[in-house]
Design a protein around this motif. Sequence first.
Motif, mmCIF file in Angstrom:
data_model
loop_
_atom_site.group_PDB
_atom_site.id
_atom_site.type_symbol
_atom_site.label_atom_id
_atom_site.label_comp_id
_atom_site.label_asym_id
_atom_site.label_seq_id
_atom_site.Cartn_x
_atom_site.Cartn_y
_atom_site.Cartn_z
ATOM 1 N N LEU B 86 61.091 10.923 14.828
ATOM 2 C CA LEU B 86 61.651 12.280 14.864
ATOM 3 C C LEU B 86 61.679 12.801 16.305
ATOM 4 O O LEU B 86 60.745 12.538 17.072
ATOM 5 C CB LEU B 86 60.803 13.234 14.007
ATOM 6 N N VAL B 219 58.839 23.162 13.643
ATOM 7 C CA VAL B 219 60.130 22.543 13.315
ATOM 8 C C VAL B 219 59.905 21.108 12.863
ATOM 9 O O VAL B 219 60.469 20.653 11.857
ATOM 10 C CB VAL B 219 61.068 22.585 14.553
ATOM 11 N N ILE B 220 59.028 20.402 13.599
ATOM 12 C CA ILE B 220 58.724 19.013 13.234
ATOM 13 C C ILE B 220 58.055 18.976 11.857
ATOM 14 O O ILE B 220 58.380 18.129 11.023
ATOM 15 C CB ILE B 220 57.851 18.356 14.332
ATOM 16 N N LYS B 223 60.643 19.224 9.286
ATOM 17 C CA LYS B 223 61.402 17.971 9.142
ATOM 18 C C LYS B 223 60.603 16.941 8.346
ATOM 19 O O LYS B 223 61.146 16.219 7.514
ATOM 20 C CB LYS B 223 61.744 17.412 10.528
ATOM 21 N N SER B 226 60.729 17.882 4.710
ATOM 22 C CA SER B 226 61.991 17.600 4.011
ATOM 23 C C SER B 226 62.208 16.095 3.875
ATOM 24 O O SER B 226 62.792 15.642 2.902
ATOM 25 C CB SER B 226 63.169 18.275 4.711
ATOM 26 N N ARG B 227 61.688 15.305 4.846
ATOM 27 C CA ARG B 227 61.840 13.848 4.728
ATOM 28 C C ARG B 227 60.879 13.293 3.678
ATOM 29 O O ARG B 227 61.209 12.409 2.907
ATOM 30 C CB ARG B 227 61.556 13.209 6.114
#
Lengths: 105, 390
Positions: B86, B219-220, B223, B226-227
């Motif tokens: 990422l 933000v990470i 992510k 959601s992954r």
Amino acid sequence: MRKSLVFGLFVLGCVLFLAALGATSHVRVSHFLAVSRDLGDITATLKLTDISFSDDARYTRNPSQADIFSAFQDYPGSIEHFPSGSVTPPPDFTSLGAAMKVRGQ
Amino acid sequence: MSLNSHMNVLDFTLLSLLRRKFKNFGIVLVFTLIVFITGSILFLSYSFKREALLILKGSPELIVQRMSAGRQELIPVDRAKEISALPGVSGVEPRYWGYYYDLLVKANYTILASSGSLSAGNRLLQGRLPGPEEKGVAAVGRGVAKARFIDIGSTISLVSSAGDAMDFDVVGIFESDSELLTADLIVLGRPDVIRLFRMPPYMATDLAVTVRNETEAPVIAGKVRSRFPDTRPILRKEIIRTYDAVFGWRSGLILTLFAGALVAFIILAWDKATGLSAEEKKEIGILKAIGWETSDIIEMKFWEGLVISLSSFLLGIILAYVHVYFFGASVFAPALKGWSVIYPDFRLAPFIDPYQIAMLMALTVIPYIASTIIPSWKAAITDPDEVVRG
């Protein structure tokens, strides 16, 4: 001696004692700040997330990992699901002679 | 009025207080106790908070844990590759850790896999840490060492989840200055942790993520979530916030103890504010009759309130300081230790927040003086004859 003078001396004595405590606290905080660099090194190297404040439950040993969001989980400050937890005292550890003696030293 | 006349009023006030010494010493005792409890809580919680924040500054920016059926589960190590791909992620390292209940001393340990060595000048470890892939060696916290009577060169034996006894040579012991962080820790090499807990291959307890810019961590985390929807990312900010809340004003033990002290103080102040005793009213009436002005009586009552509240405040705050920083908060320690067998000595650094002390003084001394003056002012403006006759 006048009573007001005695009271004045008492207040002055307390204030001076507090000032002396303030001075010792400055020294002790400086020592801690020096040590905290090494503590930070341990935290970073071992990737620790919590302080070892109390290890009687998972949520007190690792408060940051407590499952606050899920049902029937325990976490610091949670309202107990069952009242038994509030009235159940810790067990008697005095039978652990050797271990407790070490702690008493 | 000259300084001497103020001192005369103070002399008279002190003599008047000594005439009712049992009652007034009782008030000073209760008042001191309230300031002592409240002050101890403030000192303890503020020092814990400051120490925790300083110590935990080096924690991983992001921890990713896997959840299954509402509980934390082991996480596949191969997810580390996807997370490290990422943008903004500089590294992902699996953490292997868990709890171990020692039947021998009935204590809980925290077992952790070593992931490197400490800086060369680190004074808080006597000896060394095990290497990440090293087998058969351990570094232990001071609490574990005391409970198991071990020193460097001794052997510590643990029973694995498979029921095998595993012996470890102790190569390092953390110094007592680090107890708040390491009291119950046992650091082993990764293969030993995996064998001890019988972890399946390619699984870890959780993943520690390092990010290039900490402001990007949320933000990470989004992510990652959601992954991998079955994961729970924990940000370092959240860890710090947890400690802020645990030791904050509104938290469990603090709130409980402080609420009790506050209620007791309100009852005391209410009792004073709702009226004077017949004897006190008579005293005011006589003073008025012999020529004292209303302002003199108010001054006398001001001194009375100040003598009691300031003495109690000073004594309470000194006792609270000594209790927390010289005696390790021994009054609260049993509640803090709870069921723990291994716990750190609360040798806290005396971080003092002057704002909190000022607040405590404002919340105790000023209301008490006000509650002493107001009923006296009411009595002082009444006709002396009426006051003396009741």
